[in-house]
Scaffold this motif. Structure first.
Motif: not given
Ligand code: GTP
Ligand code: MG
Length: 181
Positions: A117-133
């Motif tokens: 981001l402009p202030d140097g911090s990282g962007i928010p991240v979410v982790l997805l464990a897909n195909k849980c079906d």
């Protein structure tokens, strides 16, 4: 941010969807933006994007641009270009294939090295464990541990097929982006 009449706000957010080939990135984006799922695998070349407009609250409209990056791009030089101006990212693996979970670290490093981001911090991240079906090859404990060690604050078991947690995960990221402004 565009300020229109009566204090209404309109945002344009670019989100990334990244992870190994075949984990379901395109399927998740399609589920979220079109409400559809197909069991055919059509490989993504380069990157694709889809847009969805959200009436977040009566004062806030969000135009969400979801950038679906081809899994094969991790071995290419284009990710820096695709990542530009992104404000959040979903890291996706296939819970039935442990190797795709092992790759998350590399995707995360690639992302954190190239986007801030402009202030140097990282962007928010979410982790997805897909195909849980389908069958599970990675445990909740392994996923939680990975998140703790890598400062990822949320993960969800998702299914593009059954529409599990797809909307919830995107909402989480939108919330994060909005609350940081
Ligand atoms: P690349 O474009 O090569 O990077 O792959 P991708 O991550 O976009 O994978 P894609 O969305 O094309 O999905 C790959 C295959 O997995 C397809 O056959 C999908 O139908 C299937 N798939 C995707 N999500 C799910 C899911 O949640 N459950 C099940 N059972 N299959 C899924
Ligand atoms: Mg794809």
């Amino acid at each position: 941010v565009v300020l229109s009449n009566f204090g209404h706000k309109e945002h344009l957010f670019k989100f990334l969807v990244i992870g190994d080939y075949g984990v379901g990135k395109t399927a998740l984006v399609r589920r979220y933006t079109e409400g559809k799922f197909s069991s055919n695998y059509k490989i993504t070349i380069g990157a694709d994007f889809a847009i969805k407009t959200l009436d977040w609250d009566p004062q806030t409209k969000i135009n969400l641009q979801l950038w679906d990056i081809a899994g094969h791009e991790r071995f290419g030089y284009m990710t820096r270009v695709y990542y530009k101006y992104a404000v959040a990212a979903a890291l996706v693996f296939d819970i039935s294939r442990a190797a795709t979970f092992q790759s998350m670290k590399k995707w995360l490093n690639d992302l954190r090295e190239k986007v801030a981001l402009p202030d140097g911090s990282g962007i928010p991240v979410v982790l997805l464990a897909n195909k849980c079906d389908i069958s599970v090859a990675v445990t909740d404990e392994q996923i939680s541990k990975f998140c703790r060690e890598n400062k990822i604050h949320a993960w969800y078991a998702t299914s593009a097929k059954n529409n599990t947690n797809v909307e919830t995960a995107i909402r989480y990221l939108v919330d994060k982006v909005l609350s940081s402004r």
